[in-house]
Design an enzyme around this catalytic site. Structure first.
Site, PDB file in Angstrom:
ATOM      1  N   GLY A  67       0.784  -1.237   0.000  1.00  0.00           N
ATOM      2  CA  GLY A  67       0.000   0.000   0.000  1.00  0.00           C
ATOM      3  C   GLY A  67       0.808   1.276   0.000  1.00  0.00           C
ATOM      4  O   GLY A  67       0.240   2.375  -0.084  1.00  0.00           O
ATOM      5  N   LYS A  68       2.128   1.194   0.074  1.00  0.00           N
ATOM      6  CA  LYS A  68       2.963   2.398   0.109  1.00  0.00           C
ATOM      7  C   LYS A  68       2.985   3.089  -1.263  1.00  0.00           C
ATOM      8  O   LYS A  68       2.629   2.512  -2.280  1.00  0.00           O
ATOM      9  CB  LYS A  68       4.391   2.050   0.518  1.00  0.00           C
ATOM     10  CG  LYS A  68       4.516   1.295   1.824  1.00  0.00           C
ATOM     11  CD  LYS A  68       4.016   2.095   3.022  1.00  0.00           C
ATOM     12  CE  LYS A  68       4.305   1.360   4.320  1.00  0.00           C
ATOM     13  NZ  LYS A  68       3.753   2.066   5.492  1.00  0.00           N
ATOM     14  N   ASN A  69       3.454   4.335  -1.273  1.00  0.00           N
ATOM     15  CA  ASN A  69       3.570   5.059  -2.543  1.00  0.00           C
ATOM     16  C   ASN A  69       4.454   4.306  -3.526  1.00  0.00           C
ATOM     17  O   ASN A  69       4.210   4.317  -4.728  1.00  0.00           O
ATOM     18  CB  ASN A  69       4.120   6.463  -2.316  1.00  0.00           C
ATOM     19  CG  ASN A  69       3.140   7.357  -1.584  1.00  0.00           C
ATOM     20  OD1 ASN A  69       2.384   6.903  -0.731  1.00  0.00           O
ATOM     21  ND2 ASN A  69       3.152   8.650  -1.903  1.00  0.00           N
TER      22      ASN A  69
END
Length: 367
Positions: free
Chosen positions: A185-187
């Site tokens: 889910g991180k950038n």
């Protein structure tokens, strides 16, 4: 209209063919741990962050833990951490046997308040972990000044801030070392767990290369009592693809945030702020309201997904019950935990979805 909190569909579709090529490349190489893909990703990400070294590791928590261990921080030592962050920041300190010392955040940015750090420093303090929470860099000049005066290491927790900037410099290059997470889910996220350490410290980089691989860089020759914490070839190959899209996707996040900031107009809702000299990459768009639970339920009824980052501050978690801290000890972190709500934010959101979130919030009668 249904608006999920996070949807990978459009990002995944954009890179589908390149991801398949990356998979095939690793599959056919017959080399799956610490090979050319990891080496190339490390080179590319170090260049992106503006540092000399990147060391791929198993996840963001282990990145921080390996930095602390690499600097010889352990039992009897203390490390300054924000009271308002994900528990992994504190767990990394606990893992090496040191004690996390909580410092309250600035309510404007949610990041650690530098003005409150000095009073928590003792003769046992060895480092400050500055978390770039929600995608916005911490106040690094003030933190670094304090660290210099007390001969402390500055460690960035950049797990939520890939590509964020402070006075024109990217996160990952602002302290002695930084830990990144590549949780999906991180950038910049993989298709599984992953992490990295970035640093300009040659000695630390070499030590972490040993520590991540059982304390060895030559098979069956072990210099340290190390760990098994390695970014694998497949994730590195996927991350190489996604790194090429990171700036584009961050700009999409910034455009969505701009629309939220300019158009959400509800007196019951406090909007986040981008501090001076920062480039916020909006990993999370976090609002505050005194009626958070009511608002979350209202949005759920309207089929808008939200999450709470984070509902219980670390000092009140059962995991840290041995600290014997109680409600009221860290009132700012506690206030934040009761009021924050994260809105949908991902590259590929449609104008209709963004406007629906805005209109729904503006129609909420919070008072």
């Amino acid at each position: 209209m249904k608006v999920p909190f996070l949807d990978f569909s459009k990002m995944n579709e954009e890179i589908r063919d390149e991801i398949k090529e990356a998979f095939d490349r690793v599959f056919e190489s017959k080399w799956y741990i610490l090979g050319k893909e990891v080496e190339e990703f490390e080179r590319q990400f170090a260049s992106y962050c503006g540092v000399k070294h990147c060391i791929g590791v198993g996840n963001g928590l282990e990145a921080l833990m390996l930095i602390l261990k690499g600097y010889g921080i352990g039992p009897g030592d203390e490390v300054i951490v924000p009271s308002n962050t994900y528990i992994a920041t504190a767990l990394a300190v606990s893992y090496v046997g040191a004690k996390p010392v909580f410092v309250e955040p600035d309510l404007e940015t949610y990041n650690i308040n530098p003005k409150l750090i000095e009073e928590k420093i003792t003769d046992k303090t060895r480092a400050i972990i500055a978390v770039h929470l929600y995608g916005q860099a911490a106040e690094m000049d003030e933190i670094s000044d304090i660290a210099r005066r007390y001969n402390l290491k500055v460690i960035e927790d950049a797990a939520q801030a890939h590509g964020a900037e402070y006075k024109g410099r990217k996160t990952g290059s602002l302290g002695d070392a930084a830990g990144f997470s590549f949780y999906p889910g991180k950038n910049l996220g993989g298709f599984g767990d992953g992490g990295a350490v970035t640093t300009n410290d040659d000695e630390l980089a070499e030590k972490i290369r040993y520590l991540r691989n059982y304390g060895s860089i030559k098979k069956y020759h072990h210099v340290y009592k190390g760990h098994n914490s390695r970014l694998d070839e497949m994730q590195a190959a996927f991350l190489r693809v996604k790194l090429n899209y990171l700036d584009k996707w961050n700009e999409e996040r910034r455009k969505i945030a701009k629309l939220y900031l300019e158009n959400i107009k509800n007196e019951s809702i406090i909007l986040p702020k981008e501090a001076d000299s920062r480039k916020h990459v909006w990993h999370l768009f976090v609002i505050r309201t005194k009626k958070r639970d009511e608002l979350q339920k209202y949005l759920e009824e309207k089929e808008i997904g939200t999450l709470i980052h984070y509902p219980i501050p670390m000092h009140l978690q059962k995991a840290y019950s041995d600290f014997n801290m109680k409600e009221g000890d860290l009132p700012i972190a506690e206030k934040i935990s009761k009021e924050v709500l994260s809105l949908p934010m991902w590259p590929g959101m449609t104008e209709g979805q963004i406007q629906y979130v805005i209109d729904t919030l503006n129609n909420w009668e919070g008072e």
